[in-house]
Design a protein around this motif. Structure first.
Motif, PDB file in Angstrom:
ATOM      1  N   ILE A  10      -8.458  10.546   3.800  1.00 36.15           N
ATOM      2  CA  ILE A  10      -9.658   9.801   4.176  1.00 36.15           C
ATOM      3  C   ILE A  10     -10.501   9.476   2.943  1.00 36.15           C
ATOM      4  O   ILE A  10     -10.823  10.362   2.146  1.00 36.15           O
ATOM      5  CB  ILE A  10     -10.510  10.581   5.192  1.00 36.15           C
ATOM      6  N   ILE A  11     -10.821   8.192   2.791  1.00 36.81           N
ATOM      7  CA  ILE A  11     -11.782   7.748   1.791  1.00 36.81           C
ATOM      8  C   ILE A  11     -13.101   7.624   2.546  1.00 36.81           C
ATOM      9  O   ILE A  11     -13.297   6.691   3.333  1.00 36.81           O
ATOM     10  CB  ILE A  11     -11.373   6.397   1.180  1.00 36.81           C
ATOM     11  N   ALA A  12     -13.966   8.589   2.355  1.00 35.33           N
ATOM     12  CA  ALA A  12     -15.207   8.650   3.132  1.00 35.33           C
ATOM     13  C   ALA A  12     -16.291   7.838   2.425  1.00 35.33           C
ATOM     14  O   ALA A  12     -16.466   7.945   1.214  1.00 35.33           O
ATOM     15  CB  ALA A  12     -15.647  10.102   3.300  1.00 35.33           C
ATOM     16  N   GLU A  13     -17.012   7.055   3.200  1.00 34.69           N
ATOM     17  CA  GLU A  13     -17.915   6.075   2.619  1.00 34.69           C
ATOM     18  C   GLU A  13     -19.388   6.414   2.792  1.00 34.69           C
ATOM     19  O   GLU A  13     -19.809   6.900   3.835  1.00 34.69           O
ATOM     20  CB  GLU A  13     -17.639   4.711   3.256  1.00 34.69           C
ATOM     21  N   PHE A  14     -20.131   6.117   1.730  1.00 35.49           N
ATOM     22  CA  PHE A  14     -21.592   6.168   1.814  1.00 35.49           C
ATOM     23  C   PHE A  14     -22.083   4.738   1.951  1.00 35.49           C
ATOM     24  O   PHE A  14     -21.893   3.911   1.063  1.00 35.49           O
ATOM     25  CB  PHE A  14     -22.202   6.810   0.563  1.00 35.49           C
ATOM     26  N   GLU A  61     -27.112   2.897  -8.867  1.00 32.22           N
ATOM     27  CA  GLU A  61     -27.644   4.260  -8.976  1.00 32.22           C
ATOM     28  C   GLU A  61     -26.975   5.210  -7.984  1.00 32.22           C
ATOM     29  O   GLU A  61     -26.894   6.410  -8.231  1.00 32.22           O
ATOM     30  CB  GLU A  61     -29.154   4.259  -8.743  1.00 32.22           C
ATOM     31  N   ASP A  62     -26.505   4.689  -6.875  1.00 31.50           N
ATOM     32  CA  ASP A  62     -25.855   5.546  -5.884  1.00 31.50           C
ATOM     33  C   ASP A  62     -24.589   6.187  -6.447  1.00 31.50           C
ATOM     34  O   ASP A  62     -24.236   7.316  -6.082  1.00 31.50           O
ATOM     35  CB  ASP A  62     -25.511   4.743  -4.624  1.00 31.50           C
ATOM     36  N   ILE A  63     -23.895   5.468  -7.339  1.00 29.03           N
ATOM     37  CA  ILE A  63     -22.729   6.051  -8.005  1.00 29.03           C
ATOM     38  C   ILE A  63     -23.172   6.895  -9.194  1.00 29.03           C
ATOM     39  O   ILE A  63     -22.699   8.027  -9.380  1.00 29.03           O
ATOM     40  CB  ILE A  63     -21.747   4.961  -8.469  1.00 29.03           C
ATOM     41  N   LEU A  64     -24.091   6.376  -9.983  1.00 27.15           N
ATOM     42  CA  LEU A  64     -24.528   7.081 -11.190  1.00 27.15           C
ATOM     43  C   LEU A  64     -25.077   8.473 -10.889  1.00 27.15           C
ATOM     44  O   LEU A  64     -24.808   9.423 -11.629  1.00 27.15           O
ATOM     45  CB  LEU A  64     -25.600   6.250 -11.911  1.00 27.15           C
ATOM     46  N   ILE A  90     -30.889   9.370   4.032  1.00 26.25           N
ATOM     47  CA  ILE A  90     -30.202  10.512   3.436  1.00 26.25           C
ATOM     48  C   ILE A  90     -29.714  10.162   2.037  1.00 26.25           C
ATOM     49  O   ILE A  90     -29.393   9.005   1.751  1.00 26.25           O
ATOM     50  CB  ILE A  90     -29.036  10.969   4.347  1.00 26.25           C
ATOM     51  N   SER A  91     -29.666  11.146   1.143  1.00 31.03           N
ATOM     52  CA  SER A  91     -29.319  10.878  -0.245  1.00 31.03           C
ATOM     53  C   SER A  91     -27.809  10.802  -0.443  1.00 31.03           C
ATOM     54  O   SER A  91     -27.042  11.516   0.224  1.00 31.03           O
ATOM     55  CB  SER A  91     -29.882  11.974  -1.156  1.00 31.03           C
ATOM     56  N   PRO A  92     -27.364   9.955  -1.369  1.00 31.49           N
ATOM     57  CA  PRO A  92     -25.924   9.858  -1.652  1.00 31.49           C
ATOM     58  C   PRO A  92     -25.311  11.195  -2.042  1.00 31.49           C
ATOM     59  O   PRO A  92     -24.217  11.532  -1.582  1.00 31.49           O
ATOM     60  CB  PRO A  92     -25.862   8.858  -2.810  1.00 31.49           C
ATOM     61  N   LEU A  93     -25.997  11.961  -2.884  1.00 37.55           N
ATOM     62  CA  LEU A  93     -25.432  13.228  -3.357  1.00 37.55           C
ATOM     63  C   LEU A  93     -25.205  14.205  -2.218  1.00 37.55           C
ATOM     64  O   LEU A  93     -24.172  14.884  -2.156  1.00 37.55           O
ATOM     65  CB  LEU A  93     -26.341  13.850  -4.421  1.00 37.55           C
ATOM     66  N   GLU A  94     -26.154  14.285  -1.306  1.00 40.18           N
ATOM     67  CA  GLU A  94     -26.005  15.188  -0.167  1.00 40.18           C
ATOM     68  C   GLU A  94     -24.780  14.824   0.661  1.00 40.18           C
ATOM     69  O   GLU A  94     -23.999  15.687   1.078  1.00 40.18           O
ATOM     70  CB  GLU A  94     -27.267  15.131   0.706  1.00 40.18           C
TER      71      GLU A  94
END
Length: 259
Positions: A50-54, A99-102, A68-72
């Motif tokens: 599974i490639i889980a997506e934000f 920034e979501d990736i960074l 909700i935050s990307p890192l969480e």
């Protein structure tokens, strides 16, 4: 003008603006540009598949989860055996950002797919600079020649390529250098979902190519059906993101999947 046409028109302007603000050399000098990338091809076959997506929002669904935050989210995805992470970086239509990736790159050790509408060489340098490992090439907005050229550029930068198709005509975009082929269960022009159509396309792929079922997987039965039909990977976002705690929903889903 359909939604895909609108997205591409906006993307061209966005890229033009970005080139003025951040020159190519600045991208090459960025923190992650020299980083050794991870292989999604290898990870797909060794974990859940599974490639889980934000994803915060989409043109078809509106706001999905913007609190909700990307890192969480992605930390939980990794903890519960996601093979990879997909992160939307399109701002205007999907509410994403670089920034979501960074902000997560230094905190997870599985491949990150930069999911965007890649139509210009500049974007591949952006992807490398922000710490992505894989890029998405959408056949619906590229020519076969562009797919070939962008695949070569991606590999020069150490990035893998996931080619997304939805029609038989788009099978012509495939070339032997492609790393993975994603078949979108949802038509990008009218957003209708048809799993059987995806299975029919998968059966026309070269046998040794890894296939990924993308979008429109809303139930465990959908997942099991596609898995039984031979898909190697599954890109899923909305199913998890529409819940208050996507990580918990992912954990619950994984507990019902035979890994």
């Amino acid at each position: 003008m359909n939604i895909l046409d609108k997205i591409i028109a906006r993307k061209k302007q966005e890229i033009s603006d970005s080139k003025t603000i951040v020159p190519l050399q600045q991208l090459k000098d960025s923190e992650f540009f020299a980083r050794k990338t991870c292989s999604l091809k290898e990870s797909l076959t060794s974990k859940s598949g599974i490639i889980a997506e934000f994803k915060r929002q989409s043109p078809s669904k509106g706001i999905i989860n913007d609190t909700i935050s990307p890192l969480e989210v992605v930390s939980a995805y990794e903890q519960f055996e996601a093979s990879g992470i997909s992160i939307l970086t399109d701002k205007d239509f999907f509410g994403g950002s670089f920034e979501d990736i960074l902000q997560v790159r230094n905190h997870i050790n599985i491949p990150i797919l930069r999911k965007d509408f890649m139509i210009n060489e500049y974007q591949f340098y952006e992807a490398k600079g922000m710490g992505a490992d894989v890029v998405l090439l959408i056949a619906a907005c590229l020519s076969p020649q562009q797919v070939h050229e962008f695949t070569q550029l991606s590999h020069e930068l150490g990035l893998e390529v996931l080619l997304e198709i939805h029609t038989e005509e788009e099978l012509k975009h495939f070339n032997s250098e492609i790393d993975l082929v994603g078949i979108n269960n949802r038509n990008l022009k009218d957003f209708k979902v048809d799993l059987q159509h995806s299975v029919n396309l998968k059966n026309q792929l070269t046998e040794n190519i890894l296939s990924v079922a993308e979008s429109g997987i809303y139930h465990m039965d959908d997942f099991k059906y596609l898995k039984e039909k031979g898909f190697d990977g599954f890109l899923m976002g909305e199913y998890f993101m529409k819940h208050e705690n996507p990580g918990n929903k992912f954990s619950e889903f994984i507990s019902n999947v035979s890994i």
